[in-house]
Structures are given as structure tokens and as C-alpha cells.
Design a protein around this motif. Structure first.
Motif, PDB file in Angstrom:
ATOM      1  N   VAL A 100      17.529   1.421  14.775  1.00  0.00           N
ATOM      2  CA  VAL A 100      18.733   0.575  14.812  1.00  0.00           C
ATOM      3  C   VAL A 100      18.896  -0.089  13.448  1.00  0.00           C
ATOM      4  O   VAL A 100      18.200  -1.064  13.135  1.00  0.00           O
ATOM      5  CB  VAL A 100      18.656  -0.494  15.926  1.00  0.00           C
ATOM      6  N   ALA A 101      19.793   0.445  12.641  1.00  0.00           N
ATOM      7  CA  ALA A 101      19.989  -0.060  11.276  1.00  0.00           C
ATOM      8  C   ALA A 101      21.069  -1.141  11.262  1.00  0.00           C
ATOM      9  O   ALA A 101      22.259  -0.844  11.303  1.00  0.00           O
ATOM     10  CB  ALA A 101      20.373   1.088  10.344  1.00  0.00           C
ATOM     11  N   PHE A 102      20.635  -2.377  11.217  1.00  0.00           N
ATOM     12  CA  PHE A 102      21.552  -3.508  11.064  1.00  0.00           C
ATOM     13  C   PHE A 102      20.790  -4.739  10.581  1.00  0.00           C
ATOM     14  O   PHE A 102      21.138  -5.373   9.595  1.00  0.00           O
ATOM     15  CB  PHE A 102      22.295  -3.829  12.369  1.00  0.00           C
ATOM     16  N   GLY A 103      19.730  -5.076  11.311  1.00  0.00           N
ATOM     17  CA  GLY A 103      18.861  -6.167  10.889  1.00  0.00           C
ATOM     18  C   GLY A 103      19.543  -7.516  10.877  1.00  0.00           C
ATOM     19  O   GLY A 103      20.206  -7.919  11.833  1.00  0.00           O
ATOM     20  N   MET A 104      19.420  -8.212   9.749  1.00  0.00           N
ATOM     21  CA  MET A 104      19.941  -9.574   9.633  1.00  0.00           C
ATOM     22  C   MET A 104      21.335  -9.593   9.016  1.00  0.00           C
ATOM     23  O   MET A 104      21.770 -10.615   8.477  1.00  0.00           O
ATOM     24  CB  MET A 104      18.975 -10.423   8.794  1.00  0.00           C
ATOM     25  N   GLY A 105      22.029  -8.474   9.102  1.00  0.00           N
ATOM     26  CA  GLY A 105      23.408  -8.425   8.616  1.00  0.00           C
ATOM     27  C   GLY A 105      24.321  -9.239   9.511  1.00  0.00           C
ATOM     28  O   GLY A 105      23.898  -9.842  10.502  1.00  0.00           O
ATOM     29  N   SER A 106      25.614  -9.258   9.162  1.00  0.00           N
ATOM     30  CA  SER A 106      26.575 -10.012   9.969  1.00  0.00           C
ATOM     31  C   SER A 106      27.906  -9.274   9.984  1.00  0.00           C
ATOM     32  O   SER A 106      28.184  -8.437   9.110  1.00  0.00           O
ATOM     33  CB  SER A 106      26.769 -11.431   9.406  1.00  0.00           C
ATOM     34  N   MET A 107      28.719  -9.588  10.996  1.00  0.00           N
ATOM     35  CA  MET A 107      30.046  -8.982  11.116  1.00  0.00           C
ATOM     36  C   MET A 107      31.067 -10.063  11.420  1.00  0.00           C
ATOM     37  O   MET A 107      30.802 -10.981  12.199  1.00  0.00           O
ATOM     38  CB  MET A 107      30.076  -7.936  12.245  1.00  0.00           C
ATOM     39  N   ALA A 108      32.228  -9.925  10.791  1.00  0.00           N
ATOM     40  CA  ALA A 108      33.386 -10.775  11.089  1.00  0.00           C
ATOM     41  C   ALA A 108      34.569  -9.838  11.216  1.00  0.00           C
ATOM     42  O   ALA A 108      35.114  -9.367  10.214  1.00  0.00           O
ATOM     43  CB  ALA A 108      33.607 -11.796   9.985  1.00  0.00           C
ATOM     44  N   GLY A 109      34.935  -9.531  12.460  1.00  0.00           N
ATOM     45  CA  GLY A 109      35.967  -8.521  12.678  1.00  0.00           C
ATOM     46  C   GLY A 109      35.445  -7.168  12.243  1.00  0.00           C
ATOM     47  O   GLY A 109      34.411  -6.703  12.712  1.00  0.00           O
ATOM     48  N   SER A 110      36.144  -6.537  11.311  1.00  0.00           N
ATOM     49  CA  SER A 110      35.706  -5.236  10.798  1.00  0.00           C
ATOM     50  C   SER A 110      34.972  -5.366   9.476  1.00  0.00           C
ATOM     51  O   SER A 110      34.619  -4.358   8.859  1.00  0.00           O
ATOM     52  CB  SER A 110      36.918  -4.310  10.623  1.00  0.00           C
ATOM     53  N   THR A 111      34.727  -6.614   9.031  1.00  0.00           N
ATOM     54  CA  THR A 111      34.027  -6.830   7.769  1.00  0.00           C
ATOM     55  C   THR A 111      32.525  -6.959   8.029  1.00  0.00           C
ATOM     56  O   THR A 111      32.098  -7.801   8.823  1.00  0.00           O
ATOM     57  CB  THR A 111      34.529  -8.101   7.065  1.00  0.00           C
ATOM     58  N   VAL A 112      31.767  -6.111   7.361  1.00  0.00           N
ATOM     59  CA  VAL A 112      30.312  -6.087   7.535  1.00  0.00           C
ATOM     60  C   VAL A 112      29.659  -6.607   6.264  1.00  0.00           C
ATOM     61  O   VAL A 112      29.996  -6.179   5.159  1.00  0.00           O
ATOM     62  CB  VAL A 112      29.811  -4.661   7.826  1.00  0.00           C
ATOM     63  N   THR A 113      28.722  -7.527   6.424  1.00  0.00           N
ATOM     64  CA  THR A 113      27.946  -8.032   5.292  1.00  0.00           C
ATOM     65  C   THR A 113      26.490  -7.660   5.513  1.00  0.00           C
ATOM     66  O   THR A 113      25.915  -7.974   6.559  1.00  0.00           O
ATOM     67  CB  THR A 113      28.082  -9.560   5.160  1.00  0.00           C
ATOM     68  N   CYS A 114      25.908  -6.968   4.534  1.00  0.00           N
ATOM     69  CA  CYS A 114      24.519  -6.548   4.645  1.00  0.00           C
ATOM     70  C   CYS A 114      23.644  -7.438   3.772  1.00  0.00           C
ATOM     71  O   CYS A 114      24.074  -7.900   2.715  1.00  0.00           O
ATOM     72  CB  CYS A 114      24.376  -5.085   4.226  1.00  0.00           C
ATOM     73  N   GLN A 115      22.428  -7.656   4.222  1.00  0.00           N
ATOM     74  CA  GLN A 115      21.542  -8.593   3.547  1.00  0.00           C
ATOM     75  C   GLN A 115      21.223  -8.176   2.110  1.00  0.00           C
ATOM     76  O   GLN A 115      20.987  -9.020   1.255  1.00  0.00           O
ATOM     77  CB  GLN A 115      20.237  -8.743   4.351  1.00  0.00           C
ATOM     78  N   HIS A 116      21.244  -6.858   1.841  1.00  0.00           N
ATOM     79  CA  HIS A 116      20.911  -6.381   0.505  1.00  0.00           C
ATOM     80  C   HIS A 116      22.108  -5.726  -0.185  1.00  0.00           C
ATOM     81  O   HIS A 116      21.941  -4.860  -1.047  1.00  0.00           O
ATOM     82  CB  HIS A 116      19.718  -5.420   0.571  1.00  0.00           C
ATOM     83  N   GLY A 117      23.306  -6.154   0.205  1.00  0.00           N
ATOM     84  CA  GLY A 117      24.495  -5.748  -0.523  1.00  0.00           C
ATOM     85  C   GLY A 117      25.168  -4.477  -0.033  1.00  0.00           C
ATOM     86  O   GLY A 117      24.736  -3.844   0.932  1.00  0.00           O
TER      87      GLY A 117
END
Length: 279
Positions: A100-117
Motif C-alpha cells: 500500500v503506497a501512500f504512507g504519511m501523504g495527504s489528499m485534499a480533493g484530487s490534490t495529492v501531497t507526498c512526504q518526499h515530493g
């Protein structure tokens, strides 16, 4: 003289008869061949049947791995613990990984923010698309992820096919990248991973979960020791690499975590799990 010439020009009836018989026989064979071919016209070739995904393996040990493609701790766990374990055919027959590749990332609507860019976001999606491509063949998914993670850990960028071209089936790497770059195809996969990660209530990555101890991260002690202890506790024959008895501490830790999970003890989850891993 003319009569002599005429009689010389015309073949005798004895000469013409065999020639006519040959012609008739040839005509009969030709007509039969044409009629036979018409009666046996082959239908147009059917389109290749879709290859059915192999059924999910039914293995005695199942591990859920919550991770991030570019996370150094995840890469260390994968390359130093999972890769050597997976190289042993005896362990391949025993362990089924769910990635499961996601970890401590975040989502706001369709915008995805990944911890390492952004590079990690592309890498996560590439591996999501690979997992979807391989379907129920979890071994093929594991092979691909381990191969790609070794390359990324060695400095390759997740956002370029060079980091996984050798890891994919011939000609498929470009398809994985096209899928990753297409929100219509890859965003639903990211959303599903986000939901699964939130449901697991992870607090760090990598987060390694055994179904027998849900809600607890068994990452920390050597993975092989943990799995040897799990096999021993389930009375399942162990691979030769577990030739020495599984450490009593590892067995005690798993039993302690099972007890907490069975009791539904969530308030002490992080502290007790961490303490149990140090037993």
C-alpha cells in the motif's frame, strides 16, 4: 500434297485420346480442389483471449506493507530485509505481501501531497499501476516493487522509466508510466490507498502488519525472526533459514501483541507495541 500436309498436321485418334484423358483428369482434380476449399473456408482468426489474472496465492503468512516509494526507512526495510527473504524460494512459498503506497501523504480533493515530493507521488502511482496490472499475481507485484525500490534506493528517480524499465515485463514499463501520468486511471488507485492507510491508523512508515496482530506495527526487530516466530507459534514447518529455534523474545512479543489486539486495547497500542518489540 495438300492432303498429305493435312493428314500430317492432324494428330491421329490414337495420339489424341491419351491427351484428352489427361486433360479431363486434371480438370476433375482442379474442380474438386476448388469445391473442397470453398466448403472448408476457415473462419477469420479470433482475437486473442484476455489473459486471466492468476488467483491470489493462499499462503500461510500475509503481510500488509504501508510505505512510501522514496522513504529512506522504507527503502532500507525493503532492500535489507524483504529482498533477501524473498530471494529464498522457501520463503516465497510462505509469504504473501500486500503493498500500500501512500504512507504519511495527504489528499485534499484530487490534490495529492507526498512526504518526499512530486517524484515520490509519481513512483507511488507507478507501483499502484503495476499492482493493478498484475492483479491477483501478488508475487509478480512484489518482484516489481522490490526491483524498482532497489533502483530508487541507489539514486534513480521514480519519475523516469529508467528506474523500473528492467523490472517490468517487456514493453510494459511505458504503460505503467502512462497510467501513472493519467489522473483518470491512477487517481482512483491513490484514493483507495489513502482510504486503506487511514483505516489502518498508521503512525509511521514503514508500517508492517500481520493479520494475527491487527493494528500493530511489527517493523523493528528482524523481519525473518518475526516470521519464524509466527510459523513456530502456528505449528507450521519453518524454512532452513530458521534452523535455530525462533527467539523466545520474538514469540513472546507476538503473543503479547495478539493479546492486546484481542482485548481491543487501542489506548495503549503504540506504547505497548513498541515495548513488546523491545522484549
Amino acid at each position: 500434297a495438300q492432303a498429305a500436309q493435312g493428314s500430317a498436321a492432324r494428330p491421329s485418334s490414337s495420339q489424341a485420346a491419351p491427351r484428352m484423358a489427361v486433360l479431363r483428369a486434371f480438370a476433375i482434380v482442379l474442380v474438386a480442389a476448388v469445391l473442397g476449399a470453398a466448403a472448408q473456408v476457415a473462419p477469420p482468426p479470433a482475437a486473442p483471449a484476455a489473459t486471466a489474472a492468476p488467483p491470489a496465492q493462499d499462503k500461510p503468512l500475509k503481510l500488509d506493507i504501508y510505505y512510501e516509494t522514496n522513504c529512506p526507512y522504507c527503502q532500507g526495510f525493503i532492500t535489507k530485509e524483504v529482498v533477501p527473504l524473498w530471494a529464498d524460494p522457501a520463503w516465497r512459498a510462505l509469504v504473501q505481501f500486500h503493498w500500500v503506497a501512500f504512507g504519511m501523504g495527504s489528499m485534499a480533493g484530487s490534490t495529492v501531497t507526498c512526504q518526499h515530493g512530486p517524484d515520490e507521488c509519481v513512483g507511488n502511482r507507478v507501483q499502484d499501476c503495476a499492482k493493478q496490472h498484475f492483479g491477483g499475481d501478488t508475487d509478480a507485484t512484489t518482484d516489481f516493487i522490490l526491483c524498482m525500490e532497489k533502483n530508487v534506493a541507489n539514486g534513480m528517480s521514480s519519475a523516469f522509466t529508467t528506474s523500473f524499465n528492467e523490472c517490468a515485463p517487456p514493453g510494459v514499463a511505458a504503460q505503467f508510466m502512462a497510467c501513472a501520468r493519467d489522473d483518470a486511471r491512477s487517481l482512483p488507485l491513490v484514493q483507495a490507498n489513502n482510504q486503506e492507510t487511514q483505516a489502518a491508523k498508521i503512525t509511521q512508515v514503514p508500517w508492517v502488519s500481520l493479520p494475527s496482530v491487527p493494528g500493530y506495527n511489527v517493523f523493528g526487530p528482524p523481519l525473518k525472526d518475526t516470521l519464524c516466530a509466527e510459523l513456530r507459534d502456528k505449528s507450521i514447518p519453518q524454512p532452513a533459514s530458521c534452523s535455530t529455534p525462533a527467539p523466545q523474545a520474538a514469540v513472546a512479543r507476538l503473543r503479547r501483541l495478539r493479546h492486546l489486539a484481542a482485548a481491543g486495547n487501542t489506548t495503549e497500542a503504540a506504547g505497548n507495541a513498541a515495548a513488546a518489540m523491545l522484549v
